[in-house]
Design a protein around this motif. Structure first.
Motif, mmCIF file in Angstrom:
data_model
loop_
_atom_site.group_PDB
_atom_site.id
_atom_site.type_symbol
_atom_site.label_atom_id
_atom_site.label_comp_id
_atom_site.label_asym_id
_atom_site.label_seq_id
_atom_site.Cartn_x
_atom_site.Cartn_y
_atom_site.Cartn_z
ATOM 1 N N LYS A 1 -19.777 -21.929 -14.661
ATOM 2 C CA LYS A 1 -20.611 -20.872 -15.304
ATOM 3 C C LYS A 1 -19.931 -20.212 -16.375
ATOM 4 N N LEU A 2 -18.650 -20.218 -16.534
ATOM 5 C CA LEU A 2 -17.936 -19.693 -17.479
ATOM 6 C C LEU A 2 -17.914 -20.541 -18.764
ATOM 7 N N LEU A 3 -17.888 -21.833 -18.569
ATOM 8 C CA LEU A 3 -17.954 -22.637 -19.644
ATOM 9 C C LEU A 3 -19.556 -22.846 -20.301
ATOM 10 N N ILE B 1 -19.150 -21.643 -27.966
ATOM 11 C CA ILE B 1 -17.798 -22.209 -27.869
ATOM 12 C C ILE B 1 -17.736 -23.603 -26.915
ATOM 13 N N THR B 2 -17.389 -24.669 -27.921
ATOM 14 C CA THR B 2 -17.590 -26.048 -27.268
ATOM 15 C C THR B 2 -16.282 -26.774 -27.370
ATOM 16 N N GLU C 1 -8.934 -23.339 -22.500
ATOM 17 C CA GLU C 1 -8.935 -22.670 -24.075
ATOM 18 C C GLU C 1 -10.375 -22.031 -24.094
ATOM 19 N N ARG C 2 -11.224 -22.625 -23.560
ATOM 20 C CA ARG C 2 -12.741 -22.195 -23.618
ATOM 21 C C ARG C 2 -12.997 -21.065 -23.076
ATOM 22 N N ILE C 3 -12.500 -20.945 -21.621
ATOM 23 C CA ILE C 3 -12.482 -19.826 -20.831
ATOM 24 C C ILE C 3 -11.891 -18.464 -21.312
#
Length: 383
Positions: free
Chosen positions: A299-301, A310-311, A317-319
């Motif tokens: 769910k964070l992603l 943010i992809t 890194e995305r989190i």
């Protein structure tokens, strides 16, 4: 998606001039007690509108309900109700006034020895006085749900019952024009975290709830800073007001796992140190996101992609970017994101952990695995 039953019977009267609807909502044979806080409603015209709406009703008033409503104050209202025979309550104010009125509605009919048992021992609410609400500070969603949080000394505890859900709620955005920047910011942050605690758990393929939640998050991120820059913009205030109500009316939390860790730890910050409720949440939520990143990874992603676009980058890194962007949003609202910003240090952690333990808050989170060890990690991360 998990099984659920959803029912919300609060009638909403939204828009300018809707306080007049109070006249037809409350039966004329009811003796009405109007409850409010420190008296700001007498300066911004709300009191006069309520008074006009109740022209044909038998009514009186009770003032002085505090932010984080206090048990002793609320019991004075209960005494007045019992002595003078009021049988309908009208809360006029923000979430604290509405929460307090809910407790009063239940306590006035409580058959046990101590109404505090309603929150401290989860004593059942078998009956309650009917109530309505006129919202003046959008934040908690209390105007159309059955929950409330009450304070007694350092104990800040909640209860819930469908019997204390307001029969109606008036949402007139013009009533929020007199709010301070701090009040407006707190309201936006409170609503944002309400959404996050029903959204940021783990996927159950609840696409409607997810998309509704994401719409609310995007709206609050877009409109929140505007209310600080252009406080007289009624359209901004209208969108914030409706977002805050939708954030906790039961809809986006139906059929999905919830995680109220930030709220439970936040309550201890408020109870022990007097930190504004919303500001306790802006401090704790980013730390929860960080410490609980493994169980919340999916769910964070999703949050990172759908809310902030943010992809690129690794999972970590995305989190990290999602947490950083959340902190940046809170900072844009002028609220703290660390304990040090509210003059607390590592010495406060033991106090908070002891309070969590005393209140039985030792198995928090969507999986019930946020124990005191995890709570310590969250608080240390929040330093």
């Amino acid at each position: 998606m998990n099984n659920f039953t959803f029912y919300n019977n609060t009638r909403i009267h939204f828009g300018e001039g809707q306080i007049s609807a109070v006249a037809s909502e409350i039966p004329q044979n009811k003796k009405v007690l109007v409850l409010y806080g420190g008296g700001s409603i007498k300066n911004n015209g709300v009191y006069d509108q309520v008074k006009t709406a109740l022209t044909d009703h038998d009514w009186d008033e009770f003032s002085g309900i505090e932010p984080n409503p206090k048990y002793d104050t609320l019991m004075k209202a209960v005494e007045k109700i019992k002595n003078e025979g009021f049988d309908y309550l009208l809360a006029v104010g923000g979430g604290s006034v509405i929460d307090g009125t809910k407790f009063i509605a239940a306590a006035a009919c409580f058959k046990g020895n101590d109404p505090w048992d309603i929150v401290s021992k989860y004593a059942p609410v078998d009956t309650a006085l009917p109530l309505g609400s006129v919202l003046t500070l959008p934040a908690t969603g209390s105007e159309s749900n059955g929950g409330a949080v009450i304070t007694r000394d350092a104990d800040k505890l909640g209860f819930g019952s469908p019997l204390v859900r307001p029969a109606f709620a008036v949402l007139d955005p013009t009533t929020t024009l007199s709010l301070s920047a701090r009040q407006s910011a707190n309201g936006v942050v409170d609503a944002f975290v309400h959404v996050m605690e029903q959204y940021l758990t783990y996927p159950v393929n609840a696409k409607v709830q997810d998309r509704f939640a994401e719409a609310l998050l995007l709206n609050l991120i877009e409109e929140g800073p505007k209310v600080l820059r252009t406080p007289d913009d009624l359209e901004v205030r209208a969108n914030i007001m409706w977002s805050a109500t939708q954030a906790l009316n039961g809809l986006i939390g139906a059929g999905v796992p919830n995680d109220w860790t930030s709220h439970m730890i936040g309550h201890e910050l408020t109870g022990n140190y007097g930190i504004d409720h919303a500001r306790s949440l802006s401090i704790i939520l980013p730390a929860v996101m960080d410490v609980c990143r493994v169980e919340k990874e999916a769910k964070l992603l999703q949050y990172a992609q759908r809310i902030f676009g943010i992809t690129e980058g690794s999972v970590e890194e995305r989190i990290e970017q999602a947490i950083s962007r959340t902190i940046a949003f809170f900072q844009s609202m002028g609220v703290p994101t660390t304990l040090s910003e509210v003059d607390l240090d590592i010495n406060s952690i033991e106090v908070l952990l002891n309070s969590l333990k005393a209140h039985g808050m030792t198995a928090l989170g969507e999986h019930g695995k946020n124990d005191l060890i995890k709570a310590r990690a969250i608080l240390e991360t929040a330093l």
